[in-house]
Design an enzyme around this catalytic site. Structure first.
Site, PDB file in Angstrom:
ATOM      1  N   CYS A  82      45.827  42.395  73.424  1.00  0.00           N
ATOM      2  CA  CYS A  82      45.433  42.824  72.074  1.00  0.00           C
ATOM      3  C   CYS A  82      43.910  42.914  71.986  1.00  0.00           C
ATOM      4  O   CYS A  82      43.302  43.739  72.659  1.00  0.00           O
ATOM      5  CB  CYS A  82      46.043  41.872  71.048  1.00  0.00           C
ATOM      6  SG  CYS A  82      45.991  42.524  69.380  1.00  0.00           S
ATOM      7  N   HIS A 169      51.726  42.175  72.196  1.00  0.00           N
ATOM      8  CA  HIS A 169      51.768  40.730  72.490  1.00  0.00           C
ATOM      9  C   HIS A 169      53.005  40.421  73.332  1.00  0.00           C
ATOM     10  O   HIS A 169      54.076  40.179  72.780  1.00  0.00           O
ATOM     11  CB  HIS A 169      51.820  39.928  71.187  1.00  0.00           C
ATOM     12  CG  HIS A 169      50.520  39.885  70.475  1.00  0.00           C
ATOM     13  ND1 HIS A 169      49.537  38.974  70.757  1.00  0.00           N
ATOM     14  CD2 HIS A 169      50.022  40.684  69.507  1.00  0.00           C
ATOM     15  CE1 HIS A 169      48.485  39.190  69.997  1.00  0.00           C
ATOM     16  NE2 HIS A 169      48.741  40.227  69.224  1.00  0.00           N
ATOM     17  N   GLU A 171      53.795  37.797  74.726  1.00  0.00           N
ATOM     18  CA  GLU A 171      54.233  36.404  74.534  1.00  0.00           C
ATOM     19  C   GLU A 171      55.142  36.251  73.318  1.00  0.00           C
ATOM     20  O   GLU A 171      55.806  35.228  73.154  1.00  0.00           O
ATOM     21  CB  GLU A 171      53.002  35.482  74.387  1.00  0.00           C
ATOM     22  CG  GLU A 171      52.205  35.591  73.081  1.00  0.00           C
ATOM     23  CD  GLU A 171      51.222  36.769  73.059  1.00  0.00           C
ATOM     24  OE1 GLU A 171      51.341  37.662  73.920  1.00  0.00           O
ATOM     25  OE2 GLU A 171      50.349  36.809  72.168  1.00  0.00           O
ATOM     26  N   SER A 223      54.814   2.025  70.468  1.00  0.00           N
ATOM     27  CA  SER A 223      55.254   2.048  69.070  1.00  0.00           C
ATOM     28  C   SER A 223      56.748   2.317  68.952  1.00  0.00           C
ATOM     29  O   SER A 223      57.311   2.238  67.871  1.00  0.00           O
ATOM     30  CB  SER A 223      54.495   3.144  68.323  1.00  0.00           C
ATOM     31  OG  SER A 223      54.920   4.413  68.797  1.00  0.00           O
ATOM     32  N   GLY A 224      57.375   2.691  70.073  1.00  0.00           N
ATOM     33  CA  GLY A 224      58.784   3.081  69.994  1.00  0.00           C
ATOM     34  C   GLY A 224      58.912   4.578  69.772  1.00  0.00           C
ATOM     35  O   GLY A 224      59.995   5.137  69.852  1.00  0.00           O
ATOM     36  N   GLY A 225      57.784   5.262  69.487  1.00  0.00           N
ATOM     37  CA  GLY A 225      57.800   6.714  69.317  1.00  0.00           C
ATOM     38  C   GLY A 225      57.846   7.404  70.675  1.00  0.00           C
ATOM     39  O   GLY A 225      57.728   6.759  71.721  1.00  0.00           O
ATOM     40  N   VAL A 226      58.027   8.727  70.625  1.00  0.00           N
ATOM     41  CA  VAL A 226      58.226   9.484  71.871  1.00  0.00           C
ATOM     42  C   VAL A 226      57.009   9.379  72.796  1.00  0.00           C
ATOM     43  O   VAL A 226      57.139   9.053  73.979  1.00  0.00           O
ATOM     44  CB  VAL A 226      58.486  10.982  71.555  1.00  0.00           C
ATOM     45  CG1 VAL A 226      58.763  11.760  72.831  1.00  0.00           C
ATOM     46  CG2 VAL A 226      59.629  11.132  70.575  1.00  0.00           C
ATOM     47  N   ASP A 227      55.819   9.626  72.257  1.00  0.00           N
ATOM     48  CA  ASP A 227      54.644   9.753  73.125  1.00  0.00           C
ATOM     49  C   ASP A 227      54.323   8.443  73.856  1.00  0.00           C
ATOM     50  O   ASP A 227      54.143   8.427  75.072  1.00  0.00           O
ATOM     51  CB  ASP A 227      53.422  10.217  72.321  1.00  0.00           C
ATOM     52  CG  ASP A 227      53.719  11.489  71.549  1.00  0.00           C
ATOM     53  OD1 ASP A 227      54.685  12.174  71.922  1.00  0.00           O
ATOM     54  OD2 ASP A 227      53.012  11.780  70.570  1.00  0.00           O
ATOM     55  N   SER A 228      54.248   7.336  73.100  1.00  0.00           N
ATOM     56  CA  SER A 228      53.881   6.083  73.778  1.00  0.00           C
ATOM     57  C   SER A 228      54.999   5.637  74.720  1.00  0.00           C
ATOM     58  O   SER A 228      54.745   5.042  75.772  1.00  0.00           O
ATOM     59  CB  SER A 228      53.510   4.986  72.779  1.00  0.00           C
ATOM     60  OG  SER A 228      54.594   4.638  71.971  1.00  0.00           O
ATOM     61  N   SER A 229      56.247   5.973  74.386  1.00  0.00           N
ATOM     62  CA  SER A 229      57.352   5.598  75.280  1.00  0.00           C
ATOM     63  C   SER A 229      57.259   6.360  76.596  1.00  0.00           C
ATOM     64  O   SER A 229      57.505   5.797  77.667  1.00  0.00           O
ATOM     65  CB  SER A 229      58.706   5.899  74.635  1.00  0.00           C
ATOM     66  OG  SER A 229      58.831   5.169  73.453  1.00  0.00           O
TER      67      SER A 229
END
Ligand code: XMP
Length: 510
Positions: A82, A169, A171, A223-229
């Site tokens: 583009c 585009h 994508e 924290s039990g969240g996705v990222d830190s797990s």
């Protein structure tokens, strides 16, 4: 280890999507600022291809973002998309002009000339257009590949060099064979190694982490969240029991959260898990506090205190690991290595902590993090978890926080989660939880008059939490949740459903 294709960011809203598409095709890609000095590109031998993104600018405007002519002389294949194509045309001596009406949506492009870029495609293709301006004269030694009704040059290429431009585009979802075009660029033109996968990412990261950490210890706030797990699982694979995960139970977690985390990590992963029971400490501090921002501050401050106390007990801890994601890095517009995710965990981490940061997810998008988590053996329940705010249930209790109110929210939230899962709606709803209001209403239970609190169900659909729509949960599911809550959770005699979208509402109530 990975060949790299960089997308130079000229401000299009599709630029992250371009990066993700390249990665989906198995080649590592990063978004770089268009202001990156040419030397930085030259010095990085892993860069095998360059994509110039779209932009809201008109290339002939004063101050429009441009490119150094040298960029096209590096011998690295370039694809302009583009605005990227218009930019390439202008910088190399062609011309770009404004059109009156612009061209938007899925349009037919006719390719009159075969090329490595369009290999395997028929002459007529439906591709996504989104532009007002067009290339009106090709630069020297360029040839036209195809056209659309509005755009004489819908795609172009250099006669001898690996320089390509497309007005559409590829994508975008509306570009029917868009991925074939991107793949042709990667495979036939760039000839990049297609080895970017989460399995290879693990091998690479494990080596990097080991080399860096050596005999030292690493601390991680789990924290039990996705990222830190996922960070925990990855570090565990790399350094095993040199990893110390500190999980602070502030008493404002969801029902069974602590045991879920202990079950997921204890035994399955080689690491030290320290669960700190700080419920009393937090709830004491929160007594009589009803202002939402004060609650957040108190929870954040206490979190840091507890975390610091525990971290200080760990010997030879030189590193602090964080679950910073690539989107955090892009949004802050700085180098990956310098970013500290301020909203990580509850209140951000203390500035005076003298740790070196380890952020092994800072090149990954959220969906890649989930894939990585699965590859590392984390359960789906954890990997697909809905977002949960750092201050937890503390901001889902309107007014002051007590143990009994926490119980009401935990129990009702648990019922809601059970019923949403039973109705198979958990993948469709972004976030769903209950909020306890201080409003008391009259009701009847077992022929007795009750005077108890009203509780709200909040359920929203969203893609990023920035905007959200209230989820259209079927009435029969709401009906079941409501009667179960009233029957099973003492202290509640009325259940309401929040039908506010964001904006104007926020997702949380506080
Ligand atoms: P709002 O309520 O602002 O929420 O529409 C957007 C997203 O952010 C989460 N949220 C928080 N997360 N600390 C957090 O870590 C907070 O103080 C906080 N407040 C809101 C919310 O759950 C939603 O996913």
């Amino acid at each position: 280890m990975f060949d790299k294709i960089i997308v130079l960011d000229y401000g299009s809203k599709y630029n992250q999507l371009l990066v993700r598409r390249v990665r989906e095709l198995g080649v590592y890609s990063e978004l770089w600022s268009y202001t990156t000095p040419i030397n930085k590109i030259k010095e990085d031998s892993s860069i095998k291809g360059i994509i110039l993104s779209g932009s809201p600018h008109y290339v002939n405007d004063e101050g429009a973002p441009l490119a150094d002519k040298e960029l096209f002389e590096l011998g690295i294949p370039v694809l302009g998309v583009c605005y990227g194509m218009q930019l390439m045309a202008k910088v190399l001596g062609g011309e770009v002009e404004k059109t009156e009406s612009g061209e938007f949506g899925a349009k037919e492009v006719t390719f009159s000339l075969g090329s490595s870029l369009t290999k395997g495609l028929g002459a007529s293709q439906i591709l996504r257009m989104s532009h007002y301006d067009r290339v009106s004269r090709l630069p020297q030694d360029f040839e036209k590949l195809g056209e659309s009704i509005l755009t004489s040059v819908a795609a172009m290429k250099h006669k001898d060099k690996e320089l390509y431009g497309v007005q559409f585009h590829p994508e975008h979802d509306e570009s029917v064979n868009g991925m074939t075009i991107i793949n042709n660029f990667i495979e036939n033109i760039v000839k990049a190694k297609k080895n970017y996968s989460m399995a290879n990412f693990i091998t690479y990261q494990v080596r990097q982490i080991r080399d860096r950490v050596k005999d030292n210890n690493v601390i991680l706030g789990l924290s039990g969240g996705v990222d830190s797990s996922v960070v925990a699982a990855l570090l565990s694979k790399a350094i095993g029991n040199q990893l110390y995960c500190i999980f602070v139970d502030h008493g404002l977690l969801r029902k069974n959260e602590v045991s879920d985390v202990v079950d997921s990590f204890g035994g399955h992963f080689d690491l030290n898990l320290i669960v700190v029971d700080a419920q009393d400490r937090f709830l004491n501090k929160l007594q009589f506090v009803d202002d939402p921002e004060r609650k957040r501050k108190i929870i954040g401050y206490e979190f840091i205190e507890v975390f610091n106390d525990e971290a200080a007990k760990i010997e030879s801890a030189k590193f602090l690991a964080q679950g910073t994601l690539y989107t955090d890095v892009i949004e802050s517009g700085t180098d990956a290595s310098k970013v500290i995710k301020s909203h990580h965990n509850v209140g951000g981490l203390p500035e005076d902590m003298e740790f070196e940061l380890i952020e092994p997810l800072n090149t990954l998008f959220k969906d890649e993090v989930r894939e990585l988590g699965r590859e590392l053996g984390l359960p789906d329940k954890l990997v697909d978890r809905q977002p949960f705010p750092g201050p937890g249930i503390g901001i889902r209790i309107i007014g002051d926080v007590t143990f009994d109110k926490v119980r009401v929210v935990q129990e009702s939230d648990f019922i809601l989660r059970e019923e949403v899962a039973l109705a198979n709606l958990d993948k469709d709803i972004w976030q769903y939880f209950t909020v306890l209001t201080p409003i008391k209403t009259v009701g009847v239970k077992n022929n007795q008059r009750t005077y108890e609190n009203a509780l709200v169900i909040r359920a929203v659909t969203s893609t990023d939490g920035m905007t959200a729509q209230f989820a259209h949960v079927p009435y029969d599911v709401l009906d079941k949740v409501s009667s179960r809550i009233i029957n099973e959770v003492s202290g509640v005699n009325r259940v309401l459903y929040d039908i506010t979208s964001k904006p104007p509402g926020t997702i949380e109530w506080e």
